[in-house]
Enzyme design. Structure first.
Site, PDB file in Angstrom:
ATOM      1  N   CYS A  28       0.843  -1.202   0.000  1.00 36.74           N
ATOM      2  CA  CYS A  28       0.000   0.000   0.000  1.00 36.74           C
ATOM      3  C   CYS A  28       0.877   1.251   0.000  1.00 36.74           C
ATOM      4  CB  CYS A  28      -0.893  -0.004   1.233  1.00 36.74           C
ATOM      5  SG  CYS A  28      -1.800   1.533   1.496  1.00 36.74           S
ATOM      6  N   CYS A  82       0.892   3.056   3.312  1.00 34.50           N
ATOM      7  CA  CYS A  82       1.741   2.422   4.323  1.00 34.50           C
ATOM      8  C   CYS A  82       3.212   2.714   4.049  1.00 34.50           C
ATOM      9  CB  CYS A  82       1.499   0.919   4.342  1.00 34.50           C
ATOM     10  SG  CYS A  82      -0.190   0.459   4.807  1.00 34.50           S
TER      11      CYS A  82
END
Length: 229
Positions: A85, A88
């Protein structure tokens, strides 16, 4: 019943239905952008975190209790929602920017992931400057695991985070599980306890970096304490 034959009657009726639907949609969108429907995180006790089984990532994986990470010098630990992600990865890079100051304090920086999918952890490592371990039972994401599904895509905060990360040059993929929300912990040494616990409330909800550093400064190193005796 002549009014039923009046075209304006049907026009008004359709307009009313349309207006009602738009109003309901607006209310739903408004509620989705509050915290009303968000599951409340349950604080993780030190005893719960200490007993978590973690596994090293390598050719000869070793399983150990999580307390080893912070027993002597405390630790800053990121529970990664999904390594691929881009949100992230952005937070991982932000936390890694603190590493020089954490090194001065003698506080290590770690991350845990909930799965090891293909090369995702390897591709995550350029963004994260600490060791990464596997939490197969996803206990760092509990005690009560919280999930965000489609609601995440109607929350304005999530879209703001999307644009912020894109503008920052971060990119990613859709590999792996990404609906169980993650967080960041600052753990004191020994039995000092949890000094900071940040739980994501939505995708891209990053921890406050000054708060992480302030908490890290409160860590009392067991090594230093034993030297003073």
């Amino acid at each position: 019943m002549s009014f039923l034959q009046d075209p304006s009657f049907f026009t008004m009726g359709m307009w009313s239905i349309g207006a009602g639907a738009l109003g309901a949609a607006a209310v739903a969108l408004l509620l989705a952008n509050t915290d009303v429907f968000l599951s409340k995180p349950q604080k993780a006790a030190l005893e719960y975190l200490e007993d978590i089984d973690l596994k090293t990532l390598g050719k000869e994986p070793r399983t150990f209790k999580a307390k080893e990470l912070w027993e002597k010098n405390g630790a800053v630990i990121m529970a990664v929602r999904r390594p691929g992600c881009f949100l992230c990865r952005e937070e991982a890079a932000d936390l890694s920017s603190l590493k020089p100051k954490l090194d001065e304090l003698g506080v290590p920086l770690y991350a845990v992931v909930k799965e090891d999918v293909r090369s995702e952890v390897k591709n995550f490592q350029p963004y994260f400057k600490g060791e990464i371990f596997l939490d197969e039972k996803k206990r760092f994401y509990g005690p009560q695991k919280r999930k965000m599904l489609f609601m995440g895509f109607v929350r304005l905060g999530v879209w703001y985070s999307f644009f912020r990360a894109w503008n920052g040059g971060f990119s990613g993929n859709l590999e792996g599980e990404g609906v169980i929300l993650g967080g960041v912990f600052v753990m004191g040494s020994g039995k000092q306890g949890v000094l900071l616990e940040h739980r994501e409330k939505e995708f891209g909800d990053k921890v406050n970096l000054p708060s992480v550093l302030d908490a890290a400064k409160k860590i009392i190193s067991q090594t230093s304490a034993s030297e003073k005796k």
